[in-house]
Design a protein around this motif. Structure first.
Motif, PDB file in Angstrom:
ATOM      1  N   LYS A 192      -9.768  -8.217   6.444  1.00 20.76           N
ATOM      2  CA  LYS A 192      -8.896  -7.300   5.714  1.00 20.76           C
ATOM      3  C   LYS A 192      -8.301  -6.328   6.706  1.00 20.76           C
ATOM      4  O   LYS A 192      -8.818  -6.123   7.796  1.00 20.76           O
ATOM      5  CB  LYS A 192      -9.622  -6.595   4.581  1.00 20.76           C
ATOM      6  N   GLY A 193      -7.171  -5.752   6.314  1.00 24.08           N
ATOM      7  CA  GLY A 193      -6.502  -4.814   7.201  1.00 24.08           C
ATOM      8  C   GLY A 193      -5.211  -4.334   6.567  1.00 24.08           C
ATOM      9  O   GLY A 193      -4.941  -4.599   5.402  1.00 24.08           O
ATOM     10  N   GLU A 194      -4.439  -3.624   7.366  1.00 26.11           N
ATOM     11  CA  GLU A 194      -3.135  -3.153   6.906  1.00 26.11           C
ATOM     12  C   GLU A 194      -2.218  -3.007   8.105  1.00 26.11           C
ATOM     13  O   GLU A 194      -2.676  -2.860   9.232  1.00 26.11           O
ATOM     14  CB  GLU A 194      -3.243  -1.845   6.134  1.00 26.11           C
ATOM     15  N   THR A 195      -0.919  -3.053   7.832  1.00 25.98           N
ATOM     16  CA  THR A 195       0.063  -2.898   8.903  1.00 25.98           C
ATOM     17  C   THR A 195       1.375  -2.402   8.323  1.00 25.98           C
ATOM     18  O   THR A 195       1.727  -2.708   7.183  1.00 25.98           O
ATOM     19  CB  THR A 195       0.272  -4.227   9.668  1.00 25.98           C
ATOM     20  N   SER A 196       2.099  -1.628   9.122  1.00 25.64           N
ATOM     21  CA  SER A 196       3.435  -1.185   8.763  1.00 25.64           C
ATOM     22  C   SER A 196       4.417  -2.279   9.194  1.00 25.64           C
ATOM     23  O   SER A 196       4.421  -2.681  10.355  1.00 25.64           O
ATOM     24  CB  SER A 196       3.766   0.128   9.478  1.00 25.64           C
ATOM     25  N   VAL A 197       5.200  -2.760   8.251  1.00 24.23           N
ATOM     26  CA  VAL A 197       6.145  -3.840   8.533  1.00 24.23           C
ATOM     27  C   VAL A 197       7.519  -3.227   8.815  1.00 24.23           C
ATOM     28  O   VAL A 197       8.057  -2.489   7.986  1.00 24.23           O
ATOM     29  CB  VAL A 197       6.222  -4.833   7.354  1.00 24.23           C
ATOM     30  N   ALA A 198       8.058  -3.532   9.990  1.00 14.40           N
ATOM     31  CA  ALA A 198       9.379  -3.012  10.368  1.00 14.40           C
ATOM     32  C   ALA A 198      10.434  -3.555   9.410  1.00 14.40           C
ATOM     33  O   ALA A 198      10.500  -4.762   9.151  1.00 14.40           O
ATOM     34  CB  ALA A 198       9.713  -3.423  11.798  1.00 14.40           C
ATOM     35  N   VAL A 199      11.259  -2.668   8.875  1.00 10.11           N
ATOM     36  CA  VAL A 199      12.299  -3.080   7.926  1.00 10.11           C
ATOM     37  C   VAL A 199      13.505  -2.157   8.067  1.00 10.11           C
ATOM     38  O   VAL A 199      13.363  -0.956   8.242  1.00 10.11           O
ATOM     39  CB  VAL A 199      11.753  -3.093   6.472  1.00 10.11           C
ATOM     40  N   THR A 200      14.697  -2.767   8.054  1.00 13.82           N
ATOM     41  CA  THR A 200      15.938  -1.982   8.074  1.00 13.82           C
ATOM     42  C   THR A 200      16.843  -2.463   6.949  1.00 13.82           C
ATOM     43  O   THR A 200      16.846  -3.649   6.604  1.00 13.82           O
ATOM     44  CB  THR A 200      16.694  -2.120   9.411  1.00 13.82           C
ATOM     45  N   ILE A 201      17.601  -1.527   6.396  1.00 13.19           N
ATOM     46  CA  ILE A 201      18.569  -1.828   5.341  1.00 13.19           C
ATOM     47  C   ILE A 201      19.943  -1.426   5.843  1.00 13.19           C
ATOM     48  O   ILE A 201      20.133  -0.301   6.330  1.00 13.19           O
ATOM     49  CB  ILE A 201      18.259  -1.058   4.040  1.00 13.19           C
ATOM     50  N   HIS A 202      20.897  -2.349   5.737  1.00 17.50           N
ATOM     51  CA  HIS A 202      22.286  -2.072   6.108  1.00 17.50           C
ATOM     52  C   HIS A 202      23.186  -2.275   4.897  1.00 17.50           C
ATOM     53  O   HIS A 202      22.950  -3.180   4.098  1.00 17.50           O
ATOM     54  CB  HIS A 202      22.742  -3.004   7.239  1.00 17.50           C
ATOM     55  N   GLU A 251      16.095   5.026   5.136  1.00 19.12           N
ATOM     56  CA  GLU A 251      15.018   4.795   6.097  1.00 19.12           C
ATOM     57  C   GLU A 251      13.788   4.430   5.287  1.00 19.12           C
ATOM     58  O   GLU A 251      13.401   5.164   4.375  1.00 19.12           O
ATOM     59  CB  GLU A 251      14.773   6.046   6.933  1.00 19.12           C
ATOM     60  N   ILE A 252      13.212   3.283   5.602  1.00 18.95           N
ATOM     61  CA  ILE A 252      12.124   2.734   4.787  1.00 18.95           C
ATOM     62  C   ILE A 252      10.875   2.527   5.621  1.00 18.95           C
ATOM     63  O   ILE A 252      10.966   2.090   6.772  1.00 18.95           O
ATOM     64  CB  ILE A 252      12.543   1.370   4.203  1.00 18.95           C
ATOM     65  N   GLU A 253       9.729   2.816   5.027  1.00 16.19           N
ATOM     66  CA  GLU A 253       8.443   2.428   5.608  1.00 16.19           C
ATOM     67  C   GLU A 253       7.697   1.628   4.548  1.00 16.19           C
ATOM     68  O   GLU A 253       7.551   2.068   3.406  1.00 16.19           O
ATOM     69  CB  GLU A 253       7.607   3.639   5.999  1.00 16.19           C
ATOM     70  N   MET A 254       7.249   0.439   4.926  1.00 12.46           N
ATOM     71  CA  MET A 254       6.463  -0.415   4.045  1.00 12.46           C
ATOM     72  C   MET A 254       5.154  -0.756   4.739  1.00 12.46           C
ATOM     73  O   MET A 254       5.155  -1.362   5.821  1.00 12.46           O
ATOM     74  CB  MET A 254       7.205  -1.719   3.733  1.00 12.46           C
ATOM     75  N   VAL A 255       4.049  -0.335   4.153  1.00 17.66           N
ATOM     76  CA  VAL A 255       2.735  -0.666   4.683  1.00 17.66           C
ATOM     77  C   VAL A 255       2.091  -1.663   3.731  1.00 17.66           C
ATOM     78  O   VAL A 255       1.971  -1.399   2.532  1.00 17.66           O
ATOM     79  CB  VAL A 255       1.847   0.589   4.839  1.00 17.66           C
ATOM     80  N   TRP A 256       1.718  -2.792   4.295  1.00 13.51           N
ATOM     81  CA  TRP A 256       1.069  -3.860   3.528  1.00 13.51           C
ATOM     82  C   TRP A 256      -0.385  -3.984   3.957  1.00 13.51           C
ATOM     83  O   TRP A 256      -0.702  -3.828   5.134  1.00 13.51           O
ATOM     84  CB  TRP A 256       1.787  -5.193   3.769  1.00 13.51           C
ATOM     85  N   GLN A 309       0.880  -8.601  14.931  1.00 12.45           N
ATOM     86  CA  GLN A 309       0.652  -8.386  13.497  1.00 12.45           C
ATOM     87  C   GLN A 309       0.321  -9.711  12.809  1.00 12.45           C
ATOM     88  O   GLN A 309      -0.582  -9.777  11.968  1.00 12.45           O
ATOM     89  CB  GLN A 309       1.881  -7.747  12.846  1.00 12.45           C
ATOM     90  N   GLN A 310       1.071 -10.747  13.149  1.00  9.43           N
ATOM     91  CA  GLN A 310       0.823 -12.060  12.554  1.00  9.43           C
ATOM     92  C   GLN A 310      -0.600 -12.525  12.857  1.00  9.43           C
ATOM     93  O   GLN A 310      -1.300 -13.020  11.963  1.00  9.43           O
ATOM     94  CB  GLN A 310       1.826 -13.078  13.085  1.00  9.43           C
ATOM     95  N   ALA A 311      -1.037 -12.356  14.106  1.00 11.12           N
ATOM     96  CA  ALA A 311      -2.383 -12.776  14.505  1.00 11.12           C
ATOM     97  C   ALA A 311      -3.451 -11.994  13.736  1.00 11.12           C
ATOM     98  O   ALA A 311      -4.447 -12.573  13.284  1.00 11.12           O
ATOM     99  CB  ALA A 311      -2.566 -12.593  16.010  1.00 11.12           C
ATOM    100  N   ARG A 312      -3.249 -10.706  13.553  1.00 11.37           N
ATOM    101  CA  ARG A 312      -4.212  -9.888  12.790  1.00 11.37           C
ATOM    102  C   ARG A 312      -4.326 -10.386  11.359  1.00 11.37           C
ATOM    103  O   ARG A 312      -5.431 -10.481  10.820  1.00 11.37           O
ATOM    104  CB  ARG A 312      -3.794  -8.414  12.785  1.00 11.37           C
ATOM    105  N   LYS A 363       0.832  -1.206   0.000  1.00 12.66           N
ATOM    106  CA  LYS A 363       0.000   0.000   0.000  1.00 12.66           C
ATOM    107  C   LYS A 363       0.867   1.257   0.000  1.00 12.66           C
ATOM    108  O   LYS A 363       0.578   2.210  -0.696  1.00 12.66           O
ATOM    109  CB  LYS A 363      -0.925  -0.023   1.212  1.00 12.66           C
ATOM    110  N   ILE A 364       1.921   1.252   0.822  1.00 13.80           N
ATOM    111  CA  ILE A 364       2.825   2.408   0.899  1.00 13.80           C
ATOM    112  C   ILE A 364       4.259   1.907   0.887  1.00 13.80           C
ATOM    113  O   ILE A 364       4.609   0.983   1.614  1.00 13.80           O
ATOM    114  CB  ILE A 364       2.595   3.219   2.187  1.00 13.80           C
ATOM    115  N   ALA A 365       5.064   2.528   0.050  1.00 15.35           N
ATOM    116  CA  ALA A 365       6.511   2.301   0.051  1.00 15.35           C
ATOM    117  C   ALA A 365       7.146   3.684   0.122  1.00 15.35           C
ATOM    118  O   ALA A 365       7.076   4.461  -0.823  1.00 15.35           O
ATOM    119  CB  ALA A 365       6.952   1.571  -1.207  1.00 15.35           C
ATOM    120  N   HIS A 366       7.716   3.986   1.270  1.00 12.85           N
ATOM    121  CA  HIS A 366       8.315   5.303   1.490  1.00 12.85           C
ATOM    122  C   HIS A 366       9.788   5.109   1.825  1.00 12.85           C
ATOM    123  O   HIS A 366      10.123   4.338   2.717  1.00 12.85           O
ATOM    124  CB  HIS A 366       7.599   6.022   2.638  1.00 12.85           C
TER     125      HIS A 366
END
Length: 163
Positions: free
Chosen positions: A132-142, A151-156, A123-126, A99-102
């Protein structure tokens, strides 16, 4: 525990392989399932219900004009890690969609890239129980210097499959 969906079942079987064989098997599987990820050379280092780690070597085919991993390749890494993780948790009667890739590029990346995505048990339980729903998935890039150049935000989101 029975698998949540077909994808989780396949990944669970791959994760029973000897440790040295898992990254190659996971990478080959996802390269076939999502062909674009296979063309870039993404390597799935580890994947389970709560965590996904993938990497990308800084090779010519993914570089930008200054010799680093291209910005869009970095975004593909984050989208892939979060997407694989969401896909493992959403039941077969639902479809996951980004839904969102920032992305905010905060410094020049050096060398190879590694991405880690995480889902909380909540989040897994939801994903398993809500229609239906949405959640921001924690993600880091090294990068290879263990810095976080992006710095990334991914909402699925997930919705019922159309019949």
């Amino acid at each position: 525990m029975a698998s949540l969906n077909r994808l989780a079942g396949i990944v669970a079987r791959i994760n029973q392989l000897p440790a040295f064989a898992r990254p190659r098997a996971l990478s080959l599987f996802f390269g076939k399932a999502v062909p674009f990820t296979g063309t870039t050379g993404i390597r799935v280092e580890s994947l389970d219900q709560g965590r996904c780690v993938i990497s990308l070597a800084n090779k010519r085919r993914v570089q930008n004009h200054i010799g680093g991993v291209h910005a869009v390749a970095s975004l593909l890494l984050a989208e892939s890690a979060t997407g694989f993780l969401v896909g493992l948790n959403v039941p077969d009667d639902k479809v996951p969609v980004i839904k969102i890739a920032h992305a905010e590029y905060t410094r020049r990346a050096k060398g190879d890239m590694t991405v880690e995505a995480r889902l909380t048990p909540e989040q897994q339980a939801r994903m398993r129980t809500e229609d239906k729903g949405e959640t921001s998935v924690a993600v880091t890039i090294h990068d290879s210097e263990n810095q976080e150049p992006i710095e990334i935000e991914m909402v699925w989101a997930w919705t019922p499959k159309r019949r």
